[in-house]
Motif scaffolding. Structure first.
Motif, PDB file in Angstrom:
ATOM      1  N   HIS A   1      44.101  37.211  43.774  1.00 32.52           N
ATOM      2  CA  HIS A   1      43.713  38.869  43.648  1.00 32.52           C
ATOM      3  C   HIS A   1      42.556  39.014  42.844  1.00 32.52           C
ATOM      4  O   HIS A   1      42.089  38.358  42.195  1.00 32.52           O
ATOM      5  CB  HIS A   1      45.048  39.316  42.704  1.00 32.52           C
ATOM      6  CG  HIS A   1      46.300  39.088  43.294  1.00 32.52           C
ATOM      7  ND1 HIS A   1      47.818  39.137  42.284  1.00 32.52           N
ATOM      8  CD2 HIS A   1      46.945  38.758  44.184  1.00 32.52           C
ATOM      9  CE1 HIS A   1      48.614  38.809  43.083  1.00 32.52           C
ATOM     10  NE2 HIS A   1      48.262  38.500  44.226  1.00 32.52           N
ATOM     11  N   TYR A   2      42.048  40.355  43.504  1.00 35.63           N
ATOM     12  CA  TYR A   2      40.585  40.473  42.796  1.00 35.63           C
ATOM     13  C   TYR A   2      40.712  42.050  42.378  1.00 35.63           C
ATOM     14  O   TYR A   2      39.594  42.687  42.421  1.00 35.63           O
ATOM     15  CB  TYR A   2      39.689  40.407  43.811  1.00 35.63           C
ATOM     16  CG  TYR A   2      40.061  40.953  45.328  1.00 35.63           C
ATOM     17  CD1 TYR A   2      39.571  42.096  45.979  1.00 35.63           C
ATOM     18  CD2 TYR A   2      41.039  40.225  46.258  1.00 35.63           C
ATOM     19  CE1 TYR A   2      40.126  42.764  46.772  1.00 35.63           C
ATOM     20  CE2 TYR A   2      41.058  40.654  47.429  1.00 35.63           C
ATOM     21  CZ  TYR A   2      40.675  41.819  47.681  1.00 35.63           C
ATOM     22  OH  TYR A   2      40.840  42.486  49.053  1.00 35.63           O
ATOM     23  N   HIS A   3      41.707  42.656  41.912  1.00 33.46           N
ATOM     24  CA  HIS A   3      41.677  43.956  41.416  1.00 33.46           C
ATOM     25  C   HIS A   3      40.567  44.095  40.288  1.00 33.46           C
ATOM     26  O   HIS A   3      40.518  45.555  40.152  1.00 33.46           O
ATOM     27  CB  HIS A   3      43.123  44.326  40.928  1.00 33.46           C
ATOM     28  CG  HIS A   3      43.462  43.673  39.576  1.00 33.46           C
ATOM     29  ND1 HIS A   3      43.731  42.407  39.324  1.00 33.46           N
ATOM     30  CD2 HIS A   3      43.464  44.260  38.385  1.00 33.46           C
ATOM     31  CE1 HIS A   3      43.831  42.123  38.153  1.00 33.46           C
ATOM     32  NE2 HIS A   3      43.858  43.457  37.527  1.00 33.46           N
ATOM     33  N   ASP A   4      40.384  43.286  39.473  1.00 32.64           N
ATOM     34  CA  ASP A   4      39.303  43.510  38.334  1.00 32.64           C
ATOM     35  C   ASP A   4      38.078  42.975  38.491  1.00 32.64           C
ATOM     36  O   ASP A   4      37.308  42.872  37.574  1.00 32.64           O
ATOM     37  CB  ASP A   4      40.121  43.052  37.135  1.00 32.64           C
ATOM     38  CG  ASP A   4      40.381  41.583  36.803  1.00 32.64           C
ATOM     39  OD1 ASP A   4      40.504  41.130  38.077  1.00 32.64           O
ATOM     40  OD2 ASP A   4      40.505  41.061  35.720  1.00 32.64           O
ATOM     41  N   HIS A   5      37.745  42.392  39.750  1.00 34.58           N
ATOM     42  CA  HIS A   5      36.465  41.790  39.986  1.00 34.58           C
ATOM     43  C   HIS A   5      35.287  42.740  40.066  1.00 34.58           C
ATOM     44  O   HIS A   5      35.636  44.040  40.279  1.00 34.58           O
ATOM     45  CB  HIS A   5      36.354  41.232  41.396  1.00 34.58           C
ATOM     46  CG  HIS A   5      35.224  40.064  41.522  1.00 34.58           C
ATOM     47  ND1 HIS A   5      33.881  40.776  41.818  1.00 34.58           N
ATOM     48  CD2 HIS A   5      35.216  38.670  41.716  1.00 34.58           C
ATOM     49  CE1 HIS A   5      33.216  39.573  41.919  1.00 34.58           C
ATOM     50  NE2 HIS A   5      33.789  38.480  42.091  1.00 34.58           N
TER      51      HIS A   5
ATOM     52  N   GLU B   1      45.129  48.886  35.456  1.00 34.10           N
ATOM     53  CA  GLU B   1      43.901  47.965  34.946  1.00 34.10           C
ATOM     54  C   GLU B   1      42.828  48.426  35.851  1.00 34.10           C
ATOM     55  O   GLU B   1      41.535  48.833  35.224  1.00 34.10           O
ATOM     56  CB  GLU B   1      43.830  46.678  34.945  1.00 34.10           C
ATOM     57  CG  GLU B   1      42.884  46.112  34.078  1.00 34.10           C
ATOM     58  CD  GLU B   1      43.061  44.737  33.538  1.00 34.10           C
ATOM     59  OE1 GLU B   1      43.254  44.302  32.653  1.00 34.10           O
ATOM     60  OE2 GLU B   1      43.338  43.571  34.674  1.00 34.10           O
ATOM     61  N   THR B   2      42.792  48.402  37.158  1.00 38.28           N
ATOM     62  CA  THR B   2      41.880  48.864  38.019  1.00 38.28           C
ATOM     63  C   THR B   2      41.383  50.497  37.666  1.00 38.28           C
ATOM     64  O   THR B   2      40.150  50.701  37.505  1.00 38.28           O
ATOM     65  CB  THR B   2      42.208  48.839  39.696  1.00 38.28           C
ATOM     66  OG1 THR B   2      42.669  47.609  39.618  1.00 38.28           O
ATOM     67  CG2 THR B   2      41.173  49.176  40.397  1.00 38.28           C
ATOM     68  N   ALA B   3      42.329  51.398  37.480  1.00 40.67           N
ATOM     69  CA  ALA B   3      41.988  52.730  37.355  1.00 40.67           C
ATOM     70  C   ALA B   3      41.300  52.745  35.800  1.00 40.67           C
ATOM     71  O   ALA B   3      40.172  53.627  35.930  1.00 40.67           O
ATOM     72  CB  ALA B   3      43.346  53.429  37.307  1.00 40.67           C
TER      73      ALA B   3
END
Length: 335
Positions: free
Chosen positions: A139-143, A198-200
């Motif tokens: 997963h790469y939601h916070d890259h 976290e992304t938001a």
């Protein structure tokens, strides 16, 4: 780890009016969706000439990736041409032995992660014992390469508002059943919603730390008696207007590009809702094939190839992993 190919795995979409209903039947096969419901959703595609934007976006991403990757690039879809099994068969015929798969969803849940692993396993089984091994990228939601394009898009959308005096950020993602969210992550940890929050938070902190923000949901489907993540974006716009908010920027952080759900649910339905409520409305762009997003994919490949380097690009604290355990994001039926 040595890989000899890169595989882009996506959802798929129709590319003409005559493909819409067969595509919808593929998407809903085995779910008992009434024909009238399929016809209703098909109208969303027909509004755009029967063409989903997603395939063109995959092609653009592949072209942007070619200079970045020193690997042959393949592309296979879950629901429409090019079908994943056909692509895996071509990979086998080309002599590919081990490939690294990038899925066009950054988040963990059954539909956005585990189901793609099942798709890959099924495609390999269809091809037979000489099918290539295929590993899925994490997963790469916070890259940083995912956060920065979304943040810049939010900033640009804010600049287009009339005043920003009473503005609010509204982040959206595809809703899923609450039971699926609860089962997302190893052992059932609600990882889908946690990653999106976290992304938001990361996008908001970079784009407009002074503004309040909310995470809401869109594109719900399924029977009304089944609980899904709420509130829906349109209901939330109603609540904001009643609370005195006059301007909104809607950012589809759950999407890497302008899928049909973005251009219909946000650019048509939510925009119309905002107009009816008298809200100034701007929709932020998605990464698409932004150079930073393309570089992110190359970095994710490097992470796996050079696993001994311990270089991992992440801005958040919600963990991601390279290999999913058996109890991660299980099927709703198993849950």
């Amino acid at each position: 780890m040595v890989y000899d190919a890169f595989l882009l795995v996506s959802f798929g979409g129709p590319e003409g009016q005559d493909e819409v209903l067969p595509f919808m039947e593929n998407v809903t096969r085995g779910r008992g969706i009434p024909r009238e419901r399929l016809e209703l959703v098909a109208e969303h595609y027909r509004h755009f000439g029967g063409v989903s934007p997603i395939n063109a976006q995959c092609r653009a991403l592949i072209e942007a990736l070619r200079p970045e990757l020193d690997l042959p690039i393949y592309w296979g879809n879950r629901n429409w041409h090019p079908f994943l099994a056909d692509t895996v068969r071509q990979m086998r015929d080309d002599g590919v032995r081990r490939a690294l798969a990038f899925v066009t969803s950054p988040f963990g849940s059954y539909s956005s992660c585990r189901q793609y692993l099942d798709d890959i396993a099924r495609a390999r089984a269809d091809v037979g014992p000489d099918a290539p091994e295929i590993d899925k990228i994490r997963h790469y939601h916070d890259h940083p390469g995912y956060i920065a394009p979304h943040a810049d898009a939010v900033h640009a959308a804010l600049e287009a508002l009339p005043s920003r005096m009473n503005a609010r950020l509204v982040f959206t993602a595809h809703s899923i059943p609450t039971s699926m969210n609860a089962a997302s992550g190893p052992g059932g940890a609600g990882r889908y919603e946690a990653q999106l929050r976290e992304t938001a938070a990361l996008v908001a902190a970079e784009a407009a730390p002074e503004l309040p923000w909310d995470l809401v949901w869109q594109s719900r489907s399924g029977p009304p008696q089944v609980p899904w993540l709420e509130p829906d974006v349109n209901d939330h716009l109603e609540a904001l207007a009643k609370a005195g908010v006059t301007e909104v920027v809607v950012s589809p952080i759950g999407f890497i590009s302008d899928h049909l759900e973005v251009v219909w649910d946000l650019d048509v339905e939510a925009k119309n809702t905002a107009a009816r409520l008298g809200l100034a409305y701007e929709r932020a762009a998605t990464p698409g094939h932004d150079p930073r997003f393309v570089t992110m994919i190359r970095q994710l490949v490097d992470e796996r190839v050079l696993a001994h380097s311990n270089v991992r690009h992440a801005l958040g604290t919600v963990p991601t992993w390279d290999y999913c355990p058996a109890d991660c994001c299980v099927s709703p039926k198993r849950a």
